[in-house]
Design a protein around this motif. Structure first.
Motif, mmCIF file in Angstrom:
data_model
loop_
_atom_site.group_PDB
_atom_site.id
_atom_site.type_symbol
_atom_site.label_atom_id
_atom_site.label_comp_id
_atom_site.label_asym_id
_atom_site.label_seq_id
_atom_site.Cartn_x
_atom_site.Cartn_y
_atom_site.Cartn_z
ATOM 1 N N GLN A 43 0.728 -1.184 0.156
ATOM 2 C CA GLN A 43 -0.058 -0.070 0.012
ATOM 3 C C GLN A 43 0.981 1.110 -0.022
ATOM 4 N N LYS A 44 1.867 1.347 0.565
ATOM 5 C CA LYS A 44 3.086 2.319 0.840
ATOM 6 C C LYS A 44 3.631 2.642 -0.463
ATOM 7 N N ILE A 45 3.749 1.584 -1.138
ATOM 8 C CA ILE A 45 4.828 1.870 -2.420
ATOM 9 C C ILE A 45 3.933 2.088 -3.720
ATOM 10 N N ASN A 46 2.519 1.762 -3.518
ATOM 11 C CA ASN A 46 1.858 1.662 -4.873
ATOM 12 C C ASN A 46 1.340 3.144 -5.152
ATOM 13 N N GLY A 47 1.911 3.719 -6.067
ATOM 14 C CA GLY A 47 1.461 5.093 -6.307
ATOM 15 C C GLY A 47 0.663 5.241 -7.750
ATOM 16 N N HIS A 48 0.626 4.366 -8.323
ATOM 17 C CA HIS A 48 -0.051 4.064 -9.611
ATOM 18 C C HIS A 48 -1.660 3.698 -9.368
ATOM 19 N N ILE A 49 -2.350 4.776 -9.078
ATOM 20 C CA ILE A 49 -3.908 4.510 -8.784
ATOM 21 C C ILE A 49 -4.682 3.969 -9.814
ATOM 22 N N ILE A 50 -4.561 4.564 -11.093
ATOM 23 C CA ILE A 50 -5.286 3.925 -12.006
ATOM 24 C C ILE A 50 -4.752 2.370 -12.476
ATOM 25 N N LYS A 51 -3.505 2.354 -12.747
ATOM 26 C CA LYS A 51 -3.009 1.253 -13.345
ATOM 27 C C LYS A 51 -3.388 -0.023 -12.297
ATOM 28 N N ALA A 52 -3.428 0.327 -11.003
ATOM 29 C CA ALA A 52 -3.636 -0.830 -10.002
ATOM 30 C C ALA A 52 -4.973 -0.859 -9.962
ATOM 31 N N ARG A 53 -6.002 -0.285 -10.305
ATOM 32 C CA ARG A 53 -7.451 -0.427 -10.494
ATOM 33 C C ARG A 53 -7.649 -1.231 -11.494
ATOM 34 N N ARG A 54 -7.192 -0.767 -12.759
ATOM 35 C CA ARG A 54 -7.213 -1.567 -13.992
ATOM 36 C C ARG A 54 -7.036 -3.137 -13.766
ATOM 37 N N ALA A 55 -5.647 -3.154 -13.281
ATOM 38 C CA ALA A 55 -5.123 -4.489 -13.107
ATOM 39 C C ALA A 55 -5.753 -5.237 -12.408
ATOM 40 N N SER A 56 -6.410 -4.627 -11.073
ATOM 41 C CA SER A 56 -7.466 -5.403 -10.180
ATOM 42 C C SER A 56 -8.558 -5.835 -11.049
ATOM 43 N N TRP A 57 -9.291 -4.921 -11.864
ATOM 44 C CA TRP A 57 -10.450 -5.197 -12.673
ATOM 45 C C TRP A 57 -9.991 -6.449 -13.409
ATOM 46 N N ARG A 58 -9.055 -6.300 -14.218
ATOM 47 C CA ARG A 58 -8.754 -7.677 -15.241
ATOM 48 C C ARG A 58 -8.491 -8.983 -14.486
#
Length: 101
Positions: A43-58
């Motif tokens: 959580q602390k090192i994840n700064g790519h909000i949209i990229k992370a959400r899109r990966a989650s969705w996939r």
């Protein structure tokens, strides 16, 4: 729930789930401690909000397809709701980005 949150890299929700477990159980198992630790660390090192959400969705879509093939309609329903939450977050992020400042 924490394990489901970990697979699509939804670490903020993983942390929240494990906090609830910790409130109920005063002593966490090794696996529960690891889930909490990983959630906080990533959580602390994840700064790519949209990229992370899109990966989650996939990833959730892939998990949903696997559950559909197995005939686990209860799991499919749960995953669809969770995936909708990610879609809503992406929409909110997009609206925020496009909002005039």
């Amino acid at each position: 729930m924490a394990k489901l949150s970990e697979q699509p890299e939804r670490y903020d929700e993983m942390v929240e789930t494990m906090k609830k477990v910790a409130r109920v159980n005063s002593e966490l198992t090794v696996e529960e401690r690891n889930l909490l630790s990983v959630g906080y660390m990533v959580q602390k090192i994840n700064g790519h909000i949209i990229k992370a959400r899109r990966a989650s969705w996939r990833i959730m879509s892939s998990i949903k397809q696997n559950e559909e093939c197995k005939g686990n309609e209860s799991n499919v329903k749960h995953i669809k709701g969770y995936r909708q939450k990610v879609e809503d977050e992406l929409a909110n992020i997009s609206q925020d980005i496009l909002k005039p400042h």
